[in-house]
Design a protein around this motif. Structure first.
Motif, PDB file in Angstrom:
ATOM      1  N   TRP A 188       0.793  -1.225   0.000  1.00 11.05           N
ATOM      2  CA  TRP A 188       0.000   0.000   0.000  1.00 11.05           C
ATOM      3  C   TRP A 188       0.828   1.279   0.000  1.00 11.05           C
ATOM      4  CZ3 TRP A 188      -4.081  -2.051  -1.549  1.00 11.05           C
ATOM      5  CH2 TRP A 188      -4.557  -3.256  -1.027  1.00 11.05           C
ATOM      6  N   TRP A 189       2.141   1.192   0.201  1.00  9.95           N
ATOM      7  CA  TRP A 189       2.955   2.418   0.245  1.00  9.95           C
ATOM      8  C   TRP A 189       3.056   3.047  -1.137  1.00  9.95           C
ATOM      9  CZ3 TRP A 189       7.258   4.302  -2.218  1.00  9.95           C
ATOM     10  CH2 TRP A 189       7.831   5.462  -1.666  1.00  9.95           C
ATOM     11  N   LEU A 213       0.391   8.923  -1.126  1.00 13.45           N
ATOM     12  CA  LEU A 213      -0.231   8.956   0.196  1.00 13.45           C
ATOM     13  C   LEU A 213      -0.085  10.314   0.868  1.00 13.45           C
ATOM     14  CD1 LEU A 213       0.742   5.526   1.828  1.00 13.45           C
ATOM     15  CD2 LEU A 213      -1.567   6.366   1.376  1.00 13.45           C
ATOM     16  N   GLU A 256      -5.994  10.626  -0.678  1.00 17.34           N
ATOM     17  CA  GLU A 256      -6.526   9.493   0.080  1.00 17.34           C
ATOM     18  C   GLU A 256      -6.772   8.324  -0.862  1.00 17.34           C
ATOM     19  OE1 GLU A 256     -10.218   8.198   3.029  1.00 17.34           O
ATOM     20  OE2 GLU A 256     -10.261  10.146   2.010  1.00 17.34           O
ATOM     21  N   PRO A 257      -6.175   7.150  -0.593  1.00 14.77           N
ATOM     22  CA  PRO A 257      -6.401   5.989  -1.454  1.00 14.77           C
ATOM     23  C   PRO A 257      -7.721   5.313  -1.122  1.00 14.77           C
ATOM     24  CG  PRO A 257      -4.905   5.405   0.318  1.00 14.77           C
ATOM     25  CD  PRO A 257      -5.211   6.876   0.486  1.00 14.77           C
ATOM     26  N   TRP A 299      -7.026   8.573   6.757  1.00 10.50           N
ATOM     27  CA  TRP A 299      -5.992   9.234   5.952  1.00 10.50           C
ATOM     28  C   TRP A 299      -5.827  10.677   6.410  1.00 10.50           C
ATOM     29  CZ3 TRP A 299      -6.289  13.438   2.484  1.00 10.50           C
ATOM     30  CH2 TRP A 299      -5.101  13.688   1.782  1.00 10.50           C
ATOM     31  N   THR A 349      -0.057  10.259   7.241  1.00  8.64           N
ATOM     32  CA  THR A 349      -0.230   8.867   6.826  1.00  8.64           C
ATOM     33  C   THR A 349       0.949   8.393   5.991  1.00  8.64           C
ATOM     34  OG1 THR A 349      -2.639   9.115   6.853  1.00  8.64           O
ATOM     35  CG2 THR A 349      -1.746   7.267   5.609  1.00  8.64           C
ATOM     36  N   PHE A 350       1.462   9.269   5.138  1.00  4.81           N
ATOM     37  CA  PHE A 350       2.611   8.897   4.309  1.00  4.81           C
ATOM     38  C   PHE A 350       3.805   8.510   5.169  1.00  4.81           C
ATOM     39  CE2 PHE A 350       6.645  10.324   2.432  1.00  4.81           C
ATOM     40  CZ  PHE A 350       6.721   9.467   1.346  1.00  4.81           C
TER      41      PHE A 350
END
Length: 565
Positions: free
Chosen positions: A478-479, A483, A487-488, A505, A510-511
């Motif tokens: 997911w990285w 990010l 927002e994914p 997020w 979050t990143f």
């Protein structure tokens, strides 16, 4: 941080009057808007991420987030003053008192919630390790990191002032400031990418190249001609590298496989070429395939092309499961393309992984395709982490995977995998990102646990199968740099079974949280994070479709390839 002085200064003040103020501002003096921004993002950094983390790591993330928040607070105050058409002014004691009280209350509540969320994540994953001292150290680590980053920003600001002063002797002051910032920013980026980052990578490469000359404890040169490095091998034992030697000497014997299958089993074939075998990836792949052919790999029923992770590591569970379910009538070939461990290769060795995956499969396929159709082994492909990225590059899409292989298993695919992104981004409407359905699952399917099924269960899965294993808590999957600003879907949707619903997020925060999870992605129990050992048993059962194995047999095999710690 480094921009606050340039934003606050009056462009009409002569350079000579600026000097005393500049000397004072080199000290870590704080602004009120910056401190509020730092407090806000520091508190938000305690929101849950994908994996459980200790107090020191949480302090690091908190400090980085606070530094980002400080800079954003300074920028926001500057923009507001610009629209309000007013100059900066000193904050009152009352304002600072409100900040201090707010900091104690907000940080205390956030810290407490953070510990509660960490406890919940540990329960989800069955993690029992907990260090009270490291937890107590968290705020102190955060303050230290914040101050170091603040001082680094002040250092860049001082460099900017010096550059602007020198440039001001030949060009106007406004132009000198703009050019000075561009110059300092360029030098800072060049120093980071050219000196710090490249220097770190080169030093790591040297260190791990020395480690590659070692042989793991308990590993010995094979006495079987069916293994690279053994009698008659075209690849010298000393050239296999640390992970290659472990791979060549590892795996189940014919007797161990027979004891499990209750049938007469064969000794599996394993071919490998390390970095020392050849400087050229294409030649290295050719040597590995030549050794595979020498050992009789193309005469086996099942042939696996395995793309390794960076250091040349092959997850024993992936190949052992393949060999057990094939009753030993199996051959595996792999090559090394880097000295670096998986998480570092993931960031800097993508091109090498691409070349290794493509060249190795092409070399195998060239030999395989020239065999009579009734004498060809079933050709499988597999890769974990960066190995899945390399394995994908040999194929153009779903049809190519279906036409040129008998089946594929990719575990923990990085978010930048080309085909993984294509299949996920173009998933069928209504299917979530953590469990996408691509074209009704006719060839490609995704699951976090193949023992519980590979959706869609109501659709046929005929012909060659492609299976992606991906845990909802795997940061490798997911990285993404996106990010930081976007927002994914996987966060906005219903979370997976081992991810807290409280995870949300937050820009920047979050990143950095998911980035910090990367080096520790395998430090959690099997079935979570980037650990897929037991899942390979059911994955290969779905892909190879062997006969005669019951659910009890598969559970027994899981205990063999992934024994409980």
């Amino acid at each position: 941080m480094a921009v606050e002085d340039a934003m606050n200064q009056d462009p009409q003040v002569p350079p000579a009057q600026d000097e005393p103020v500049r000397e004072h501002r080199l000290l870590p003096r704080l602004t009120l808007p910056g401190c509020w921004g730092a407090l806000l993002l520091a508190c938000l950094s305690f929101t849950p991420s994908l994996l459980p983390r200790g107090g020191v790591l949480q302090g690091l993330i908190c400090g980085i987030s606070a530094a980002i928040g400080y800079g954003l607070g300074v920028v926001a105050a500057y923009v507001w003053r610009a629209f309000a058409d007013r100059d900066a002014r000193s904050a009152s004691r009352r304002s600072w008192l409100v900040l201090i009280v707010g900091a104690v209350v907000l940080f205390g509540v956030s810290f407490g919630l953070g510990q509660y969320w960490q406890h919940q994540i540990r329960l989800l994953m069955g993690v029992t390790d907990y260090n009270v001292l490291f937890t107590v150290a968290c705020p102190f680590v955060a303050v230290l990191v914040f101050l170091l980053l603040l001082l680094a920003g002040r250092g860049l600001r001082a460099l900017y002032h010096r550059a602007a002063d020198l440039l001001g002797r030949w060009i106007g002051r406004r132009a000198a400031r703009v050019v000075g910032w561009i110059l300092v920013a360029g030098l800072a980026w060049a120093a980071f990418s050219g000196l710090l980052l490249n220097g770190f990578v080169n030093a790591s490469n040297e260190a791990f190249s020395l480690r590659d000359t070692e042989t793991p404890e308990g590993v010995h040169q094979p006495t079987s001609a069916l293994r690279s490095g053994g009698p008659g091998s075209l690849v010298p034992w000393d050239s296999l590298g640390r992970e290659g030697r472990a791979f060549a000497d590892g795996g189940p014997s014919a007797q161990e496989i027979g004891a499990f299958t209750h049938r007469t089993a064969q000794e599996p074939i394993r071919a490998y070429a390390g970095l020392e075998t050849s400087d050229d990836t294409e030649t290295r792949a050719a040597r590995a395939v030549a050794d595979l052919e020498r050992a009789g790999g193309f005469a086996r029923e099942n042939l696996l092309v395995m793309t390794t992770t960076g250091s040349g590591w092959v997850d024993p569970a992936a190949v052992d499961s393949f060999e057990y379910l094939g009753n030993g009538d199996a051959a595996t070939v792999a090559i090394q393309y880097s000295y670096l461990p998986s998480w570092m290769s993931y960031l800097v060795d993508q091109s090498k992984a691409r070349a290794a995956g493509r060249d190795l499969f092409d070399a195998v396929y060239d030999k395989w395709s020239k065999l009579p159709q009734d004498r060809r082994p079933r050709l499988f492909v597999a890769g974990e982490s960066l190995g899945s990225f390399g394995g994908e590059t040999a194929f153009s899409g779903e049809a190519d995977l279906r036409n040129r292989t008998a089946g594929t298993v990719f575990a923990g695919p990085p978010n930048f995998n080309t085909l993984f992104r294509e299949f996920s981004d173009h998933r069928d409407a209504g299917s979530p990102e953590i469990g996408p359905v691509y074209r009704e699952g006719r060839t490609v399917r995704f699951t976090d646990d193949p023992a519980t099924g590979t959706p869609p269960a109501d659709r046929p899965w005929d012909g060659p199968r492609v299976l992606y294993l991906m845990h909802p808590s795997d940061p490798i999957v997911w990285w993404s740099p996106n990010l930081a600003f976007t927002e994914p879907d996987w966060i906005g949707e219903r979370p997976g079974s081992d991810v807290l619903e409280a995870m949300v997020w937050i820009p920047f925060v979050t990143f950095w949280q998911v980035t910090a999870d990367l080096p520790f992605s395998t430090g959690v129990p099997d079935g979570h994070g980037h650990t897929y050992k037991a899942a390979y048993v059911d994955a290969w059962k779905d892909i190879m479709r062997p006969e005669g194995f019951t659910a009890q047999d598969l559970n027994e095999l899981k205990g063999i390839v992934s024994p409980p710690s």
